[in-house]
Motif scaffolding. Sequence first.
Motif, mmCIF file in Angstrom:
data_model
loop_
_atom_site.group_PDB
_atom_site.id
_atom_site.type_symbol
_atom_site.label_atom_id
_atom_site.label_comp_id
_atom_site.label_asym_id
_atom_site.label_seq_id
_atom_site.Cartn_x
_atom_site.Cartn_y
_atom_site.Cartn_z
ATOM 1 N N GLY A 26 -6.804 -0.211 -1.491
ATOM 2 C CA GLY A 26 -6.606 0.234 -2.883
ATOM 3 C C GLY A 26 -6.836 -0.904 -3.865
ATOM 4 O O GLY A 26 -7.433 -0.721 -4.923
ATOM 5 N N GLN A 29 -10.493 -1.458 -4.233
ATOM 6 C CA GLN A 29 -11.139 -0.382 -5.004
ATOM 7 C C GLN A 29 -11.114 -0.704 -6.497
ATOM 8 O O GLN A 29 -11.952 -0.244 -7.253
ATOM 9 C CB GLN A 29 -10.438 0.955 -4.756
ATOM 10 C CG GLN A 29 -10.864 1.620 -3.449
ATOM 11 C CD GLN A 29 -9.927 2.754 -3.071
ATOM 12 O OE1 GLN A 29 -9.021 3.123 -3.835
ATOM 13 N NE2 GLN A 29 -10.135 3.315 -1.890
ATOM 14 N N ALA A 30 -10.114 -1.470 -6.919
ATOM 15 C CA ALA A 30 -10.010 -1.814 -8.347
ATOM 16 C C ALA A 30 -10.874 -3.019 -8.695
ATOM 17 O O ALA A 30 -10.890 -3.463 -9.844
ATOM 18 C CB ALA A 30 -8.552 -2.079 -8.713
ATOM 19 N N LYS A 186 -4.078 -0.063 -5.932
ATOM 20 C CA LYS A 186 -4.988 0.039 -7.072
ATOM 21 C C LYS A 186 -4.241 -0.234 -8.387
ATOM 22 O O LYS A 186 -4.761 -0.902 -9.285
ATOM 23 C CB LYS A 186 -5.572 1.463 -7.094
ATOM 24 C CG LYS A 186 -6.919 1.579 -7.720
ATOM 25 C CD LYS A 186 -7.482 2.952 -7.407
ATOM 26 C CE LYS A 186 -8.786 3.173 -8.117
ATOM 27 N NZ LYS A 186 -9.386 4.468 -7.787
#
Length: 197
Positions: A26, A29-30, A186
């Motif tokens: 996560g 993903q950012a 994230k």
Amino acid sequence: MSAYVLVLYYSRNGSTLEMAKHIARGVEQAGIEARLRTVPAVSATTEATEPGIPDSGAIYCSAEDLKHCAGLILGSPTRFGNMAAPMKYFLDGTSGHWLNGDLINKPAAVFTSTSTLHGGQESTLLSMMLPLLHQGMVIAGIPYSEPGLNTTLTGGSPYGASHFAHGDKPTRLSDVEMDLCQALGKRVATLALKLHS
Ligand SMILES: Cc1cc2nc3c(=O)[nH]c(=O)nc-3n(C[C@H](O)[C@H](O)[C@H](O)COP(=O)(O)O)c2cc1C
């Protein structure tokens, strides 16, 4: 040095490690590096020492790893409704960071794994926040805009990510638990990017 979020966990049987991997996904993903680190076990036998490099999982967290992180996500198995001793021992050794204010205004979040559904996930998550507040960190939970929080029959709470492992052997995270781990990663990463700049 490029910015990274430190995903720092302790895990004896693998469940908390599994969560850490989803959280790291996560984070990335950012668009920021996730640095996965662990802490050594502690022993009541004071002569016992751990090898410098653990047999499995991530390498041990150094003082520099902690000092320079843009955000911190801390994970521990629940032990009697609280974090495990190795993580507490590690945190008790961070007075230098506290004195220097190294972690002030950085975002932080917490996660845990339990063998029973009502065995203390929330008390563990809340108590793990306390040292982070002393360090001046900005605590992030999971908002109810994450659909899994309303539907979960396993782990997941507004206080952080959690996993119901149904015993001591590591079990696969439920889909909702995975989603919430990633959402937490994230979220902290997004906050870290904003606060870091
Ligand atoms: C000393 C000890 C205390 C524990 N206390 C709790 C507890 O209070 N509640 C619970 O649900 N599980 C408890 N457990 C079980 C662990 O939290 C659970 O097995 C967890 O998933 C282990 O994570 P790991 O696989 O990352 O080591 C305890 C385990 C140990 C060894």
